[in-house]
Scaffold this motif. Structure first.
Motif, PDB file in Angstrom:
ATOM      1  N   GLY A 245       1.108  -0.944  -0.278  1.00  0.00           N
ATOM      2  CA  GLY A 245       0.066  -0.027   0.030  1.00  0.00           C
ATOM      3  C   GLY A 245       0.520   1.139  -0.096  1.00  0.00           C
ATOM      4  O   GLY A 245       0.566   2.570   0.665  1.00  0.00           O
ATOM      5  N   GLY A 246       2.030   1.061  -0.536  1.00  0.00           N
ATOM      6  CA  GLY A 246       2.155   1.991  -0.907  1.00  0.00           C
ATOM      7  C   GLY A 246       2.742   3.644  -0.241  1.00  0.00           C
ATOM      8  O   GLY A 246       2.350   4.067  -0.075  1.00  0.00           O
TER       9      GLY A 246
ATOM     10  N   LYS B 102      -8.374  15.307  -3.491  1.00  0.00           N
ATOM     11  CA  LYS B 102      -7.504  14.214  -2.981  1.00  0.00           C
ATOM     12  C   LYS B 102      -6.193  14.915  -2.862  1.00  0.00           C
ATOM     13  O   LYS B 102      -5.516  14.527  -1.648  1.00  0.00           O
ATOM     14  CB  LYS B 102      -7.122  13.782  -4.882  1.00  0.00           C
ATOM     15  CG  LYS B 102      -7.957  12.600  -4.429  1.00  0.00           C
ATOM     16  CD  LYS B 102      -8.440  11.341  -3.440  1.00  0.00           C
ATOM     17  CE  LYS B 102      -9.638  10.630  -4.048  1.00  0.00           C
ATOM     18  NZ  LYS B 102      -9.536   9.247  -3.279  1.00  0.00           N
TER      19      LYS B 102
ATOM     20  N   GLU C  27      -5.829  17.743  -0.976  1.00  0.00           N
ATOM     21  CA  GLU C  27      -6.603  18.191   0.485  1.00  0.00           C
ATOM     22  C   GLU C  27      -6.649  16.726   1.238  1.00  0.00           C
ATOM     23  O   GLU C  27      -6.079  17.256   2.872  1.00  0.00           O
ATOM     24  CB  GLU C  27      -7.407  18.987  -0.025  1.00  0.00           C
ATOM     25  CG  GLU C  27      -7.872  20.289   0.873  1.00  0.00           C
ATOM     26  CD  GLU C  27      -8.941  20.916   0.124  1.00  0.00           C
ATOM     27  OE1 GLU C  27      -8.893  22.156   0.944  1.00  0.00           O
ATOM     28  OE2 GLU C  27     -10.224  20.410  -0.659  1.00  0.00           O
ATOM     29  N   MET C  28      -6.857  16.141   0.447  1.00  0.00           N
ATOM     30  CA  MET C  28      -6.388  15.054   1.559  1.00  0.00           C
ATOM     31  C   MET C  28      -5.573  14.690   2.444  1.00  0.00           C
ATOM     32  O   MET C  28      -5.095  13.851   2.960  1.00  0.00           O
ATOM     33  CB  MET C  28      -7.613  13.469   1.736  1.00  0.00           C
ATOM     34  CG  MET C  28      -9.313  13.616   0.839  1.00  0.00           C
ATOM     35  SD  MET C  28     -10.340  14.915   1.852  1.00  0.00           S
ATOM     36  CE  MET C  28     -10.933  13.854   2.630  1.00  0.00           C
TER      37      MET C  28
ATOM     38  N   LEU D 135      -2.882  16.201   2.248  1.00  0.00           N
ATOM     39  CA  LEU D 135      -2.825  17.074   3.243  1.00  0.00           C
ATOM     40  C   LEU D 135      -2.710  16.842   4.276  1.00  0.00           C
ATOM     41  O   LEU D 135      -2.156  17.385   5.836  1.00  0.00           O
ATOM     42  CB  LEU D 135      -2.955  18.463   2.518  1.00  0.00           C
ATOM     43  CG  LEU D 135      -2.236  19.311   1.825  1.00  0.00           C
ATOM     44  CD1 LEU D 135      -2.589  20.557   0.832  1.00  0.00           C
ATOM     45  CD2 LEU D 135      -0.667  19.249   1.622  1.00  0.00           C
ATOM     46  N   ALA D 136      -3.771  16.553   5.187  1.00  0.00           N
ATOM     47  CA  ALA D 136      -4.491  16.357   5.826  1.00  0.00           C
ATOM     48  C   ALA D 136      -3.479  14.927   6.966  1.00  0.00           C
ATOM     49  O   ALA D 136      -4.184  14.205   7.906  1.00  0.00           O
ATOM     50  CB  ALA D 136      -6.335  16.192   6.440  1.00  0.00           C
ATOM     51  N   SER D 137      -3.242  13.962   5.598  1.00  0.00           N
ATOM     52  CA  SER D 137      -2.684  12.678   6.038  1.00  0.00           C
ATOM     53  C   SER D 137      -1.058  12.881   5.863  1.00  0.00           C
ATOM     54  O   SER D 137      -0.608  14.052   6.734  1.00  0.00           O
ATOM     55  CB  SER D 137      -3.205  11.638   4.958  1.00  0.00           C
ATOM     56  OG  SER D 137      -1.661  12.104   4.053  1.00  0.00           O
ATOM     57  N   ASN D 138      -0.981  11.163   6.755  1.00  0.00           N
ATOM     58  CA  ASN D 138       0.487  11.477   6.952  1.00  0.00           C
ATOM     59  C   ASN D 138       1.179  11.228   5.819  1.00  0.00           C
ATOM     60  O   ASN D 138       2.851  10.991   5.862  1.00  0.00           O
ATOM     61  CB  ASN D 138       1.273  11.378   7.746  1.00  0.00           C
ATOM     62  CG  ASN D 138       0.351   9.694   7.937  1.00  0.00           C
ATOM     63  OD1 ASN D 138       0.156   9.165   7.211  1.00  0.00           O
ATOM     64  ND2 ASN D 138       0.530   8.478   9.441  1.00  0.00           N
TER      65      ASN D 138
ATOM     66  N   LEU E   2      -0.225  25.898   3.780  1.00  0.00           N
ATOM     67  CA  LEU E   2      -0.357  24.797   3.242  1.00  0.00           C
ATOM     68  C   LEU E   2       0.721  24.351   2.209  1.00  0.00           C
ATOM     69  O   LEU E   2       0.963  23.598   1.284  1.00  0.00           O
ATOM     70  CB  LEU E   2      -1.278  24.191   3.501  1.00  0.00           C
ATOM     71  CG  LEU E   2      -1.870  23.583   4.654  1.00  0.00           C
ATOM     72  CD1 LEU E   2      -3.480  22.713   4.204  1.00  0.00           C
ATOM     73  CD2 LEU E   2      -1.139  22.111   4.747  1.00  0.00           C
TER      74      LEU E   2
END
Lengths: 432, 297, 304
Positions: A25-26, A86, A88-89, A91-94, A114
Motif C-alpha cells: 500500500g505504498g 485528493k 487536500e485529503m 495534506l491532512a494525512s501523514n 500549506l
C-alpha cells in the motif's frame, strides 16, 4: 489444544498477509532521510486534460525522471473535480503530496499555510530577466513572494471551421471582428432542417464563469478591484449583465447556439463538424492538432465594441509546505521553467513562459494562418482571469454554477440571476 | 425452517380441483406473456450496452438507433483497454475482494457461532445492538471512520476497504446465526465427548456444515465489494491502486475530456461481466438459496 | 483442564469461549459503529477541516444547516426519491414475485432473468442508464418515439432529472422480489386449500391470506428499502453530479461534498446526524405502526 494452535497459525498467516498488503500500500515518498545519493520519490497530483494532453504530461515526467536518476516523480492524474479533494485529503494525512499542478481552488491551501513560499528558490536559481515578471504578479499571493511557479500561459482564441464558412460564403474571422460581427456570422452559419437545427453557428463555450467574465472584462468590468482575497465580489454590474445577456441571447433570441438539449441532440461538437465556430481556451489546440480531417482556422478573440482585452491564465507547479523533499521538488519545478521550456515550445499545446523559448515558437506545420497573432497577441492586452479566495470553490459550486445553469436554461433573467449571485456569493465568502 | 432450510424450496401451492380448466390455461398463457415482456425489459438494456460497445464512433449518434453494428467493432475493447489500464484495476479489485471474502467469512461465522450456541451474560443484548446497527446509514459513520483510518496512515492503501470486513457484518452474522441454530446439538455433543474443544467444533463441524450459507454470504460479499464505489472513491488516489469501479468512473472523466460512448460502454460491460458470470454459475444459490435468509426468523 | 480451579465452572468457561467467538463482532461494533457514531456526534459540534484541530462551536453547525437552502434542497430530493421509489419498488417487486411464484414450466429461467439486474449496481450500471436515458439518442426516447410521442429531456430539464434515477431503481428490484418469493413459498398450502373449500376467489385469497402472511416480509422490505433510498449516492455522483441546478442533489452527495470537497467535517457530521435521525424516525414510525398491519403467525417455530 491442537485446534487452537491451528487457529492461531491461521491468524498469523492472515496478519502476515495484511502486512504484505499494507506494505504494497505504498507509503513511498516517505524516504525519511534526504541524503543525496538516495533515490527520492515525489508524489505529484494533477488533473487530467484528456488523452492528448495527458500523454504530453506523462512524457514530460518521464523525461525528467530519465535525466534525474536520484529523483522519481510519480504522477497521479485525476478528473479536475477529484484532484483538489485528493490533494487536500493527502495534506491532512501523514503522507502528503509533494507537488501539484496549480489551479484556483488551491489558493485555499495558501491561506491555510500549506503552500511553500518559492521566492527563495526563485532568487537563488532563476534569472528573472528570462521571464515577463509582470505577468507573474498574480502568483505573488502576499504581494512579494511567488507561491506558484508558472510554466505556461493560457488564453482564449476563436476557432472556426473553414469549410462551413466557405459553404455559407462568410468571410473568415479577422482581428477586427467584434462580438456583433461574431453574431452576424453565427446567424449565417446556422443551418436548419425543418424545425431542427443541424448546424449551429456557435456554441456555449463561454458558459463557465471565466468565460463570461472575459466578456465582462473586455468592457472594463471586474469582479473586484483586487483579485487576492477580495472582500466583496460584484456580479451585478452593467458589464457582466451585458456579457451574460449576450450569451443567453445567442441561444434563446438568435438561436445560433444550442441549449443543453439541442447540444445533446446535435450528437457532436466542433471537433466532429457540427459547430461552425467558438471562442475557447488555446489548450484545445492539444486535441485539434491531431484532427487531420477537420479544416479549421484560428483567430483572435473578438473585441467588445472596439475594445479588446484578452484574458490569460497561468499553469504551473507548486510545492506543499509539508513535503519532505523540498529541494528535489524544486528541482522538478525549476526544470519545467527552464530546460523543458523549449520542448513546450515545440509541442505547442501550451505557451512557454521562458522568453527564449517563446521566441523560438515557430508556426508548426499543422497550424493554420493567423496562429501566431491570435495565440500570442494577448500579451499586449492580457489581463489575468482569476479570482483568489479561500471560499471561491465553494461559492462556485453552491451559487455560481447552479445560477448560471438556470440562465442558460432560460429559467431566470440575467438581471435576477446576477442579483441572486451577488447575494449568495458574498454571503459565502464573508463566512469566517 | 430447520436443517435443510437452504435447499428447501417448496413449489408453489398446487390448487386442487381446478387443475385443467380453461381459465387456468388462459391464466398460464397470460403469465407467460407477462414474464416474456418483463424479461425483455430486463434484458434489452444489456443488448443496448453490447450494441453500443461494438459500434463505430460515428454510428453511436444515429437516430433511430441501429441495433446490429456493421461491421462489429471488436477493436473497441482493445482500445478501451489501451487508454485505461483496466487489467490492473481488475487485479486490484480481485485482491480487495479476496481479502474481504476471507475476512467476512471468518469473522461472521466465528461470531455467529458465539451468538448462536455459547451462553454468555449480555450475549442477547449485544446481539440486539448489533441488529440495530443494520438500521444505521453508513453515511453517518463515513466521516469518523475516514478520520480514523487517516490517523492510522492507511489512506491510499487497500486496508480501509478490507479491514472492516474482518470485524463482522450484522446482516451476515444474523444469517449465519439463524443457520447455526438449525444444526442439531447432538452433533456437537458427540464431538465434545470425542474431546473436541469449542473451537474444534466450530472449525470441524459448524463450518463444514454451513457451506451453503457460507457460499451465499460469499457471493453477496463478492457483489457488494466488486461494485463498491464510495469506499474506493474516498480512500484511493494512486493510479496503480484504483479498483475497477473507481477506474471506470474516472474513465468517464470530466466535461473537458468526456470519452467516447462506445468505449465507455465497452469498459462498463467488462466491469459488469464478472458479476454476470458469477451469477450464472451460482444462480441456484441466489434463486433457491435466498429462501432461507428467513426474514421471519 | 476444567478442574484446575473450581472457579472455572463449565458455564463460565462457556461464557469465556462465547466472548472469544463474539470478539470480531464486538470489536467491529465498537470500532466501526458505536465509536464512529459517538465521534460523529462530537464532530458535529465542532468546526474541523482535518488540517487543524477541531474547534468547538456548539450548535452553530446545526443552526447553519437549517438556514442552508442546499440542505433543504438535498432533503427534498432525497425525500421525493424515497417516497416515490420505495412504494413503487415494493409494489413492482411483489407483483413480480407473485408472477414468479407460479408453478409453470421454465419458471426457473424467468427467476434467473428477473434477478439478474440485482447483482449489478454501481458505476457501470449508472453509466449504462445515463446512456439509455440520453434524450436524443437513447433507448428510452427511441421506444417512446416508436409510440409516436416525443420523449422528455431527461437529465437536462430539472423536472426530468430525478425520474430516470427512480426508474432505474425499479430495474434493480430483484433483491426484494426474491425476499417476497421466499415469503410466498413459506405460506402453508393448506391455508389456500381451506379457503378454496370455503369458496373464496383468488382476489379474496390474496387479500385475506397472501397479504397478511406476507406482511412481515413487506415490513422487512419496507425498512431496508427506506434505508437504502435515503442513502443513494452513486447515481447522483456519476449520472448528474447533482445537477441540473441541484435537482438531483441527494443528501449523501451533499454530505460527501461538504466533507471531502470543502473539508467541513463538522458540518458534514451534523448533516449525517440529521440524516440519521430522519432514518431513525422513519424506522420507529414503521416499527410502532407494525402491530396494526404486520401479522405474525402464532405458531411460528422459533429457535430463539
Amino acid at each position: 489444544m491442537f485446534r487452537k494452535r491451528k487457529l492461531a497459525s491461521v491468524l498469523v498467516v492472515v496478519l502476515a498477509l495484511s502486512s504484505v498488503l499494507y506494505g504494497c500500500g505504498g507509503n513511498s515518498g516517505n524516504g525519511g532521510s534526504g541524503s543525496k545519493d538516495e533515490k527520492v520519490t515525489l508524489n505529484f497530483i494533477r488533473w487530467s486534460n484528456g488523452p492528448a494532453l495527458d500523454e504530453e504530461e506523462k512524457d514530460k515526467v518521464k523525461r525528467f525522471n530519465d535525466t534525474h536518476p536520484n529523483i522519481q516523480v510519480k504522477m497521479t492524474l485525476l478528473p479536475w473535480d477529484e484532484t483538489f479533494k485528493k490533494i487536500e485529503m493527502s495534506l491532512a494525512s501523514n503522507s502528503p503530496v509533494d507537488l501539484f499542478y496549480w489551479d484556483v481552488p488551491a489558493y485555499a491551501w495558501y491561506k491555510k499555510g500549506l503552500m511553500k513560499n518559492l521566492q527563495p528558490y526563485f532568487d537563488r536559481d532563476l534569472k528573472m530577466a528570462d521571464y515577463d515578471e509582470k505577468l507573474f504578479e498574480p502568483f505573488k499571493f502576499d504581494g512579494s513572494n511567488m507561491y506558484v511557479a508558472p510554466e505556461n500561459y493560457q488564453t482564449l482564441v476563436l476557432y472556426y471551421n473553414k469549410d462551413m464558412f466557405d459553404k455559407a460564403g462568410v468571410a473568415y474571422p479577422s482581428e477586427n471582428w467584434n462580438w456583433d460581427d461574431y453574431l452576424d456570422a453565427a446567424k449565417k452559419l446556422t443551418i436548419k432542417d425543418g424545425d431542427k437545427t443541424v448546424q449551429f453557428g456557435t456554441t456555449m463555450s463561454l458558459g463557465a464563469w471565466w468565460g463570461w467574465m472575459a466578456l465582462s472584462q473586455e468592457q472594463g468590468g471586474a469582479l473586484a478591484p483586487n483579485i487576492h482575497d477580495p472582500e466583496k465580489l460584484s456580479f451585478n454590474t452593467p458589464e457582466t449583465k451585458n456579457a451574460l445577456q449576450y450569451l443567453q441571447d445567442l441561444i434563446y433570441k438568435h438561436h445560433v447556439a444550442p441549449d443543453a438539449a439541442q447540444a445533446s441532440a446535435l450528437g457532436g461538437d466542433f471537433l466532429t463538424g457540427k459547430i461552425a465556430m467558438y471562442v475557447g481556451g488555446d489548450w484545445d489546440l492539444g486535441s485539434l492538432k491531431e484532427k487531420k480531417d477537420l479544416n479549421w482556422g484560428i483567430a483572435t478573440m473578438p473585441k467588445w465594441g472596439d475594445q479588446r482585452v484578452v484574458p490569460y491564465w497561468m499553469g504551473g507547479y507548486a510545492m506543499t509546505e509539508k513535503t519532505k523533499h523540498p529541494d528535489q521538488a524544486w528541482e522538478f519545478i525549476k526544470w519545467t521553467m527552464t530546460e523543458n521550456q523549449e520542448t513546450l515550445a515545440k509541442q505547442q499545446s501550451w505557451i512557454p513562459v521562458n522568453k527564449t523559448a517563446l521566441s523560438k515558437v515557430e508556426t508548426p506545420a499543422w497550424a493554420p494562418e493567423g496562429y501566431q497573432d491570435s495565440r500570442f497577441d494577448w500579451m499586449k492586452y492580457g489581463i489575468i482571469g482569476d479570482i483568489y479566495h479561500l471560499r471561491w470553490r465553494e461559492a462556485q459550486d453552491k451559487a455560481i454554477s447552479p445560477i448560471v445553469d438556470q440562465i442558460f436554461a432560460n429559467k431566470i433573467t440575467v438581471d435576477d440571476a446576477l442579483k441572486q449571485m451577488d447575494d449568495q456569493v458574498n454571503e459565502i465568502i464573508s463566512k469566517k | 425452517m430447520n436443517t435443510n432450510a437452504v435447499t428447501q424450496t417448496r413449489n408453489a401451492p398446487v390448487r386442487a380441483g381446478l387443475s385443467r380448466s380453461q381459465s387456468e390455461r388462459l391464466s398460464t398463457w397470460f403469465s407467460y406473456l407477462l414474464l416474456v415482456l418483463g424479461s425483455i425489459v430486463i434484458l434489452v438494456p444489456f443488448a443496448w450496452m453490447l450494441s453500443t460497445s461494438l459500434k463505430l464512433k460515428a454510428d453511436v449518434y444515429i437516430f433511430p438507433p441501429q441495433w446490429i453494428p456493421k461491421p462489429m467493432q471488436w477493436h473497441n475493447y482493445v482500445e478501451a483497454f489501451t487508454t485505461f489500464p483496466f487489467g490492473l484495476y481488475t487485479y486490484n479489485s480481485i485482491i480487495i475482494v479476496v481479502f474481504v471474502l476471507i475476512g467476512t467469512l471468518f469473522s461472521c461465522s466465528f461470531s455467529a457461532y458465539g451468538f448462536s450456541r455459547l451462553n454468555a451474560p449480555g450475549r442477547n443484548f449485544i446481539f440486539m445492538v448489533l441488529l440495530a446497527t443494520m438500521m444505521l446509514p453508513s453515511a453517518v459513520t463515513m466521516v469518523p471512520i475516514y478520520l480514523f483510518f487517516n490517523k492510522l496512515g492507511w489512506v491510499d492503501t487497500f486496508l480501509p476497504l478490507i479491514i472492516p470486513a474482518w470485524f463482522g457484518s450484522a446482516f451476515f452474522i444474523f444469517m449465519m446465526r439463524q443457520f447455526f441454530m438449525g444444526i442439531p446439538y447432538e452433533l456437537e455433543d458427540s464431538a465434545r465427548i470425542d474431546g473436541c474443544s469449542t473451537y474444534g467444533i466450530w472449525a470441524r463441524i459448524m463450518v463444514p456444515l454451513s457451506k451453503p450459507v457460507l457460499v451465499t454470504v460469499a457471493v453477496f460479499t463478492f457483489m457488494g465489494t466488486w461494485n463498491d464505489f464510495m469506499g474506493p472513491l474516498i480512500y484511493l488516489t494512486d493510479e496503480n491502486k484504483r479498483t475497477l469501479a473507481l477506474g471506470l468512473s474516472y474513465f468517464q472523466g470530466s466535461a473537458r475530456s468526456a470519452p467516447d460512448l462506445h468505449l465507455l460502454m465497452a469498459a462498463s460491460l467488462y466491469a459488469i461481466a464478472p458479476c454476470v458470470i458469477l451469477y450464472f454459475l451460482c444462480q441456484k444459490i441466489f434463486v433457491k438459496g435466498m429462501v432461507f435468509t428467513g426474514v421471519k426468523g | 483442564m476444567n478442574t484446575k480451579k473450581k472457579w472455572w465452572t463449565r458455564s463460565r468457561l462457556e461464557a469465556l469461549d462465547g466472548y472469544v467467538f463474539m470478539t470480531p463482532a464486538i470489536l467491529g461494533l465498537l470500532f466501526f459503529m458505536l465509536g464512529p457514531i459517538g465521534a460523529s456526534a462530537y464532530f458535529s459540534f465542532t468546526e474541523y477541516d482535518i488540517l487543524s484541530t477541531p474547534k468547538w462551536v456548539g450548535l452553530d453547525n446545526y443552526i447553519n444547516l437549517f438556514q442552508d437552502s442546499l440542505f433543504w434542497q438535498s432533503l427534498k430530493v432525497t425525500m421525493i426519491y424515497s417516497v416515490v421509489s420505495v412504494p413503487l419498488g415494493l409494489t413492482v417487486s411483489l407483483a413480480l414475485a407473485l408472477l414468479l411464484n407460479k408453478n409453470i414450466r421454465g419458471i426457473f429461467v424467468f427467476r434467473t432473468i428477473f434477478y439478474l439486474p440485482a447483482v449489478m449496481s454501481g458505476v457501470a450500471v449508472a453509466l449504462l442508464w445515463k446512456w439509455i436515458f440520453n434524450p436524443d439518442f437513447g433507448l428510452i426516447n427511441w421506444a417512446i418515439s416508436l409510440l409516436g410521442f416525443e420523449g422528455p429531456k431527461w437529465f437536462i430539464d430539472e423536472e426530468w432529472a430525478l425520474p430516470p434515477i427512480i426508474i432505474m431503481s425499479l430495474w434493480g428490484v430483484g433483491g426484494s422480489m426474491l425476499v417476497y418469493l421466499a415469503g410466498l413459498q413459506g405460506i402453508p398450502t393448506d391455508l389456500y386449500e381451506a379457503a378454496e373449500i370455503d369458496g373464496a376467489n383468488k382476489r379474496k385469497q390474496f387479500r385475506n391470506i397472501t397479504l397478511p402472511m406476507l406482511s412481515p416480509v413487506i415490513f422487512f422490505n419496507l425498512i431496508t428499502g427506506i434505508i437504502g433510498a435515503l442513502q443513494v449516492f452513486t447515481e447522483g455522483f456519476i449520472m448528474t453530479q447533482g445537477g441540473p441546478n441541484n435537482a438531483t442533489l441527494f443528501s449523501v452527495l451533499y454530505l460527501y461534498r461538504n466533507a471531502f470537497s470543502y473539508l467541513q467535517m463538522g458540518y458534514a457530521s451534523a448533516l449525517a446526524w440529521v440524516l440519521f435521525l430522519i432514518i431513525l424516525a422513519f424506522t420507529l414510525i414503521i416499527f410502532k405502526s407494525s402491530p396494526m398491519w404486520v401479522f405474525y403467525e402464532g405458531n411460528r417455530r422459533s429457535g430463539k
